[in-house]
Enzyme design. Structure first.
Site, PDB file in Angstrom:
ATOM      1  N   ASN A  27      -8.975  -8.342   5.692  1.00 50.70           N
ATOM      2  CA  ASN A  27      -8.205  -8.870   4.557  1.00 50.70           C
ATOM      3  C   ASN A  27      -7.497  -7.825   3.699  1.00 50.70           C
ATOM      4  OD1 ASN A  27     -10.876  -8.254   3.809  1.00 50.70           O
ATOM      5  ND2 ASN A  27     -10.697  -9.495   1.973  1.00 50.70           N
ATOM      6  N   GLU A  81     -20.896  -4.299   1.774  1.00 47.45           N
ATOM      7  CA  GLU A  81     -20.092  -5.123   0.855  1.00 47.45           C
ATOM      8  C   GLU A  81     -19.804  -6.426   1.594  1.00 47.45           C
ATOM      9  OE1 GLU A  81     -19.477  -4.410  -2.141  1.00 47.45           O
ATOM     10  OE2 GLU A  81     -19.511  -2.239  -2.335  1.00 47.45           O
ATOM     11  N   CYS A 127     -12.893 -11.293  -1.138  1.00 47.62           N
ATOM     12  CA  CYS A 127     -14.317 -11.570  -1.326  1.00 47.62           C
ATOM     13  C   CYS A 127     -14.649 -12.011  -2.738  1.00 47.62           C
ATOM     14  CB  CYS A 127     -15.109 -10.333  -0.950  1.00 47.62           C
ATOM     15  SG  CYS A 127     -14.514  -8.855  -1.788  1.00 47.62           S
ATOM     16  N   GLU A 146     -18.769 -19.801   1.282  1.00 46.71           N
ATOM     17  CA  GLU A 146     -17.561 -19.003   1.086  1.00 46.71           C
ATOM     18  C   GLU A 146     -16.388 -19.690   1.798  1.00 46.71           C
ATOM     19  OE1 GLU A 146     -17.386 -15.174   3.111  1.00 46.71           O
ATOM     20  OE2 GLU A 146     -16.517 -14.314   1.302  1.00 46.71           O
ATOM     21  N   GLU A 173     -19.551   0.651  -4.263  1.00 43.23           N
ATOM     22  CA  GLU A 173     -18.430   1.530  -3.935  1.00 43.23           C
ATOM     23  C   GLU A 173     -17.662   1.805  -5.224  1.00 43.23           C
ATOM     24  OE1 GLU A 173     -16.686  -0.806  -0.569  1.00 43.23           O
ATOM     25  OE2 GLU A 173     -17.300   0.935   0.608  1.00 43.23           O
TER      26      GLU A 173
HETATM   27  P1  NAD Z   1     -16.434  -9.971   9.962  1.00 42.10           P
HETATM   28  O1  NAD Z   1     -17.818  -9.779   9.449  1.00 42.10           O
HETATM   29  O2  NAD Z   1     -16.203 -10.999  10.991  1.00 42.10           O
HETATM   30  O3  NAD Z   1     -15.870  -8.606  10.574  1.00 42.10           O
HETATM   31  C1  NAD Z   1     -15.830  -7.428   9.830  1.00 42.10           C
HETATM   32  C2  NAD Z   1     -15.879  -6.232  10.772  1.00 42.10           C
HETATM   33  O4  NAD Z   1     -17.151  -6.213  11.412  1.00 42.10           O
HETATM   34  C3  NAD Z   1     -14.829  -6.252  11.868  1.00 42.10           C
HETATM   35  O5  NAD Z   1     -14.329  -4.946  12.053  1.00 42.10           O
HETATM   36  C4  NAD Z   1     -15.633  -6.670  13.087  1.00 42.10           C
HETATM   37  O6  NAD Z   1     -15.111  -6.190  14.290  1.00 42.10           O
HETATM   38  C5  NAD Z   1     -16.963  -6.005  12.797  1.00 42.10           C
HETATM   39  N1  NAD Z   1     -18.102  -6.580  13.512  1.00 42.10           N
HETATM   40  C6  NAD Z   1     -18.252  -7.852  13.961  1.00 42.10           C
HETATM   41  N2  NAD Z   1     -19.454  -7.974  14.582  1.00 42.10           N
HETATM   42  C7  NAD Z   1     -20.056  -6.766  14.526  1.00 42.10           C
HETATM   43  C8  NAD Z   1     -21.302  -6.255  14.982  1.00 42.10           C
HETATM   44  N3  NAD Z   1     -22.187  -7.019  15.619  1.00 42.10           N
HETATM   45  N4  NAD Z   1     -21.589  -4.969  14.763  1.00 42.10           N
HETATM   46  C9  NAD Z   1     -20.716  -4.175  14.102  1.00 42.10           C
HETATM   47  N5  NAD Z   1     -19.518  -4.595  13.656  1.00 42.10           N
HETATM   48  C10 NAD Z   1     -19.194  -5.885  13.846  1.00 42.10           C
HETATM   49  O7  NAD Z   1     -15.539 -10.241   8.661  1.00 42.10           O
HETATM   50  P2  NAD Z   1     -13.996 -10.674   8.560  1.00 42.10           P
HETATM   51  O8  NAD Z   1     -13.849 -12.077   9.012  1.00 42.10           O
HETATM   52  O9  NAD Z   1     -13.133  -9.630   9.165  1.00 42.10           O
HETATM   53  O10 NAD Z   1     -13.800 -10.589   6.977  1.00 42.10           O
HETATM   54  C11 NAD Z   1     -14.155 -11.613   6.129  1.00 42.10           C
HETATM   55  C12 NAD Z   1     -15.483 -11.356   5.437  1.00 42.10           C
HETATM   56  O11 NAD Z   1     -15.491 -10.094   4.777  1.00 42.10           O
HETATM   57  C13 NAD Z   1     -15.749 -12.366   4.359  1.00 42.10           C
HETATM   58  O12 NAD Z   1     -17.071 -12.855   4.444  1.00 42.10           O
HETATM   59  C14 NAD Z   1     -15.566 -11.587   3.071  1.00 42.10           C
HETATM   60  O13 NAD Z   1     -16.242 -12.084   1.964  1.00 42.10           O
HETATM   61  C15 NAD Z   1     -16.029 -10.236   3.465  1.00 42.10           C
HETATM   62  N6  NAD Z   1     -15.472  -9.234   2.540  1.00 42.10           N
HETATM   63  C16 NAD Z   1     -16.290  -8.648   1.605  1.00 42.10           C
HETATM   64  C17 NAD Z   1     -15.774  -7.737   0.685  1.00 42.10           C
HETATM   65  C18 NAD Z   1     -16.663  -7.059  -0.351  1.00 42.10           C
HETATM   66  O14 NAD Z   1     -16.238  -6.046  -0.913  1.00 42.10           O
HETATM   67  N7  NAD Z   1     -17.842  -7.555  -0.641  1.00 42.10           N
HETATM   68  C19 NAD Z   1     -14.420  -7.425   0.720  1.00 42.10           C
HETATM   69  C20 NAD Z   1     -13.611  -8.042   1.661  1.00 42.10           C
HETATM   70  C21 NAD Z   1     -14.155  -8.937   2.578  1.00 42.10           C
END
Ligand code: NAD
Length: 475
Positions: A147, A245, A279, A379, A456
């Site tokens: 995102n 995060e 998020c 969410e 962070e």
């Molecule tokens: P996601 O968890 O599907 O993927 C995030 C990353 O993790 C990607 O690079 C993906 O390839 C990797 N990944 C997936 N499976 C993995 C595994 N088993 N081992 C290691 N890496 C793995 O998230 P998304 O759909 O890309 O993003 C949306 C989510 O991110 C939402 O839940 C959102 O709330 C969260 N988010 C949190 C923050 C924060 O600062 N708290 C900020 C932005 C987004």
């Protein structure tokens, strides 16, 4: 595109590539390497070797390089923003802001690194001292979501590099192109090869290997709570450091005495920015019953005015990044309506020549919601908000805290005492009173409860990439 390892492009050993699609049109923008376990072994070894020299590089030199990278980002902001717009579909202005704010964050971290200090307690023991020093934690694996690909990476990268860590970045499969371009730009800024590497691929294929690898000292992850829990569990098996995060479901409380001229635009802006794909967006609203109807009327009018379209069209919002993220919104709207919510605006996929090939969902307001509905408990990560009336502030706080998440909260009241008391009661890492804006670079950001572990930004963000060591000195 290939991986970026040791300062140059590197073909994946698997020979496999996958497509990056433009979420507005479905057209192929480019490809990324589907790395395998042998690529992971290679990149980790490179980072480990680069780390040996980088940790000894004077922090002033590291800071100069970081400022140089930030300068280059500003100079090449248009190109970086174009790449972001193509892989993410977000309006151009938002993409440009992401680049400039990320450059600012790199600058901030560079200065913060120069202020990192050790301590010598005044024991006043003859011939003895204890020195408390900070050392870099080691090689960091930074795993990021789609995102805000550059911002969420620089939150980790800038802190890790200035602290003396080498970094292996694993960007999202939806948006890897901007990260790859950033790595190239860091090389142009003069960074030694191997200090910042990018390996692309599917998280479920290479994630475990990146975490497990003996050279990985810390995993810095932003993404979904489910993924974060899996990463945290695996890291704990090896006592590796983590910053997690994770997801959010952030509440806003609008009290009877709120200034609606401030509250309504702030909430609308924050609920629908980046098409709701962030998020700490406002996901659910609790509005005092005495102002409920008037608030809704103003909010719906402002929301219905938002324009949805392609990045270059001057629209306020773009599409969802992919089918999976898109479906959250559709499912949550259907769920709420089936349980008695009232649709005030939006609610259905946009159609027409500009929309048919993309994942466009309009900004949507659901009224008369309650906690039996997904919109108030899960969410959304899309442009849908639920609104619910309350009669006492205590009730609103109880509802707001009735969530497994705890990333952010918002309260609007002209009585500062009420605002501050609510802020103190909310179980969240950040709370905004009487306004909502982006988080600052010099203060910590992170979540309570299932929204994460660690912080962070600020000096806290840099310290998270160091270990404390005590040296007992006898002389
Ligand atoms: P996601 O968890 O599907 O993927 C995030 C990353 O993790 C990607 O690079 C993906 O390839 C990797 N990944 C997936 N499976 C993995 C595994 N088993 N081992 C290691 N890496 C793995 O998230 P998304 O759909 O890309 O993003 C949306 C989510 O991110 C939402 O839940 C959102 O709330 C969260 N988010 C949190 C923050 C924060 O600062 N708290 C900020 C932005 C987004």
């Amino acid at each position: 595109m290939e991986n970026f390892i040791k300062g140059s492009w590197s073909k994946p050993n698997s020979g496999r590539y996958a497509e990056v699609l433009n979420p507005c049109t479905g057209a192929v923008v480019d490809t990324f390497a589907c790395s395998d376990l042998t690529d992971v072994a290679q990149v980790m070894q490179v980072a480990q070797e680069a780390y040996r020299d980088w940790r000894k590089t004077p922090v002033a030199v590291r800071a100069r390089l970081q400022h140089a990278a930030a300068r280059l980002m500003r100079e090449q902001a248009d190109e970086l923003a174009q790449i972001l717009a193509q892989e993410l579909g977000r309006p151009m202005v938002g993409c440009q802001t992401e680049i400039s704010r990320s450059a600012d964050l790199l600058d901030f971290y560079a200065e913060e690194g120069l202020r990192l200090k050790g301590e010598i307690p005044l024991h006043n023991l003859d011939g003895e001292k204890a020195l408390i020093v900070r050392e870099p934690v080691g090689v960091v694996v930074a795993i990021t979501p789609f995102n805000y690909p550059i911002t969420l990476l620089t939150m980790k990268l800038g802190a890790a590099l200035i602290a003396g860590c080498a970094v292996v970045s694993k960007p999202s499969e939806d948006t890897p192109l901007s990260t790859l371009r950033l790595a190239e730009l860091f090389m142009q800024a003069g960074y030694p090869a191997g200090v910042f590497n990018v390996i692309t691929g599917y998280g479920h294929e290479i994630g475990n290997a990146l975490i497990d690898h003996p050279a990985t000292a810390k995993i810095a992850f932003t993404g979904g709570t489910g993924t974060g829990k899996r990463i945290g569990a695996l890291a704990a098996m090896h006592n590796k450091r983590v910053t997690l995060e994770l997801g959010g479901q952030s509440p806003a409380i609008v009290c009877a005495d709120a200034n609606l001229a401030v509250a309504v635009p702030a909430i609308v802006r924050h609920a629908f920015a980046n098409s709701g794909q962030f998020c700490y967006r406002v996901n659910r609203l609790y509005v005092h019953e005495s102002i409920y109807d008037g608030f809704l009327e103003q909010m719906v009018a402002l929301t219905a005015n938002l324009r949805v379209g392609h990045p270059q069209s001057g629209a306020d919002m773009g599409p969802m990044v992919n089918a999976k993220i898109y479906q959250n919104s559709e499912v949550q709207v259907a769920d709420a309506l089936s349980k008695g919510a009232v649709l005030k605006t939006g609610g259905q996929r946009l159609t027409g020549p500009d929309y048919d090939n993309g994942w466009f969902f309009p900004p949507t307001v659901l009224a008369n919601t309650d906690h039996s509905m997904k919109i108030m408990t899960e969410e959304t990560f899309g442009p849908v908000v639920g609104v619910m009336p309350f009669s006492t502030v205590e009730e609103a706080v109880q509802r707001a805290n009735d969530s497994e998440y705890g990333l952010a909260g918002y309260v609007f009241s002209e009585n500062l005492s009420t605002g501050l008391r609510v802020a103190e009661s909310l179980e969240a890492g950040s709370v905004w009173i009487n306004n909502i804006h982006r988080s600052y670079h010099d203060v910590p950001f992170g979540g309570y409860k299932q929204s994460g572990i660690g912080r962070e930004k600020g000096r806290y963000g840099v310290e998270a990439y160091t270990e404390l060591k005590t040296i007992y000195l006898n002389y």
